[in-house]
Design a protein around this motif. Structure first.
Motif, PDB file in Angstrom:
ATOM      1  N   TYR A  71      33.719  30.549  41.158  1.00 55.40           N
ATOM      2  CA  TYR A  71      33.092  30.256  42.446  1.00 55.40           C
ATOM      3  C   TYR A  71      32.274  28.969  42.408  1.00 55.40           C
ATOM      4  O   TYR A  71      31.596  28.664  41.419  1.00 55.40           O
ATOM      5  CB  TYR A  71      32.203  31.427  42.876  1.00 55.40           C
ATOM      6  CG  TYR A  71      33.016  32.644  43.225  1.00 55.40           C
ATOM      7  CD1 TYR A  71      33.464  32.852  44.527  1.00 55.40           C
ATOM      8  CD2 TYR A  71      33.395  33.545  42.250  1.00 55.40           C
ATOM      9  CE1 TYR A  71      34.253  33.947  44.843  1.00 55.40           C
ATOM     10  CE2 TYR A  71      34.175  34.649  42.554  1.00 55.40           C
ATOM     11  CZ  TYR A  71      34.605  34.840  43.850  1.00 55.40           C
ATOM     12  OH  TYR A  71      35.395  35.917  44.149  1.00 55.40           O
ATOM     13  N   THR A  96      38.798  37.281  46.549  1.00 50.84           N
ATOM     14  CA  THR A  96      37.701  38.052  45.967  1.00 50.84           C
ATOM     15  C   THR A  96      38.027  39.529  46.106  1.00 50.84           C
ATOM     16  O   THR A  96      38.378  39.977  47.198  1.00 50.84           O
ATOM     17  CB  THR A  96      36.381  37.753  46.701  1.00 50.84           C
ATOM     18  OG1 THR A  96      36.056  36.370  46.537  1.00 50.84           O
ATOM     19  CG2 THR A  96      35.242  38.601  46.153  1.00 50.84           C
ATOM     20  N   ASP A 104      28.655  33.038  46.768  1.00 50.13           N
ATOM     21  CA  ASP A 104      29.744  32.173  47.188  1.00 50.13           C
ATOM     22  C   ASP A 104      29.299  31.309  48.359  1.00 50.13           C
ATOM     23  O   ASP A 104      29.094  31.802  49.463  1.00 50.13           O
ATOM     24  CB  ASP A 104      30.960  33.016  47.579  1.00 50.13           C
ATOM     25  CG  ASP A 104      32.192  32.175  47.895  1.00 50.13           C
ATOM     26  OD1 ASP A 104      32.142  30.950  47.668  1.00 50.13           O
ATOM     27  OD2 ASP A 104      33.186  32.749  48.350  1.00 50.13           O
ATOM     28  N   THR A 149      35.124  36.410  39.530  1.00 53.01           N
ATOM     29  CA  THR A 149      35.681  37.737  39.742  1.00 53.01           C
ATOM     30  C   THR A 149      37.121  37.739  39.251  1.00 53.01           C
ATOM     31  O   THR A 149      37.737  36.685  39.086  1.00 53.01           O
ATOM     32  CB  THR A 149      35.671  38.164  41.236  1.00 53.01           C
ATOM     33  OG1 THR A 149      36.472  37.251  41.994  1.00 53.01           O
ATOM     34  CG2 THR A 149      34.248  38.197  41.785  1.00 53.01           C
TER      35      THR A 149
END
Length: 210
Positions: A71, A96, A104, A149
């Motif tokens: 991110y 995500t 973010d 992630t």
């Protein structure tokens, strides 16, 4: 003196990268964990190469659509070599897992690496797998901590075949230019001069009031 500041700056970069790697490595039940390898490499033309190594957890498998996302990558300009079966994409928001809430910024690019190929590490002996190195190029020199992630598939147990999401912390490129080591020294001296000036003003003010 310039050499001293350069040495201190390089040491601090290595410490930050090591801490980021440790944080990423200790993410519980991670599906795919990316870790920055070393520091930025100057490739000329004002760009730097950052290399991440990605590991797949022993109880996870890849299927088409599995991915991991870094991110708010500052100064992103392109991809280099990627792990087998992966392609790279960028977006301001998105890619995500639905049950994670990473930090973010809507104004900074996210960088995602998406797998497309046969299911991997699902049947047979399960073990942690090295997915290879993933290179990105940026105009920014330096790193900070931010989120990543990932999403893969459980390969064992009662939830075998279900999606598994991970959120963790890693090192990514800074959003703006960072001062060179010599510049840090000039800034420190500047802060000291400002402090002396403020003390001098306070002293003159006290003398006038007396």
């Amino acid at each position: 003196m310039r050499g001293t500041f350069a040495t201190i700056g390089d040491h601090m970069k290595r410490v930050l990268v090591s801490i980021a790697a440790l944080l990423a490595a200790t993410t519980a039940h991670a599906s795919i964990t990316p870790t920055l390898v070393g520091g930025p490499v100057d490739v000329g033309n004002g760009t730097y190469r950052y290399t991440y190594n990605a590991l797949l957890a022993s109880d996870q498998a890849l299927e088409t659509g599995s991915y991991f996302t870094l991110y708010d990558v500052g100064g992103f300009v392109g991809f280099g070599n990627l792990g087998t079966g992966f392609s790279g994409t960028t977006q301001l928001l998105g890619l995500t897992p639905g049950n994670t809430i990473p930090n973010d910024s809507a104004s900074m690019l996210n960088v995602s690496f998406i797998y497309s190929g046969p299911t991997f590490n699902f049947d047979g002996p399960t073990s942690e797998r090295d997915l290879g190195n993933f290179e990105i190029f940026s105009t920014q020199l330096g790193t900070r901590f931010d989120d990543f992630t990932s999403e893969a598939m459980r390969n064992a147990g009662p939830t075998r075949g279900s999606l598994v999401a991970t959120i963790g912390t890693n090192a990514v490129t800074v959003p703006g230019a960072v001062p060179e080591p010599a510049m840090w020294g000039m800034m420190i001296v500047g802060f000291g001069m400002v402090g002396l000036q403020m003390r001098g003003r306070k002293a003159r003010g006290a003398a006038v009031s007396a």
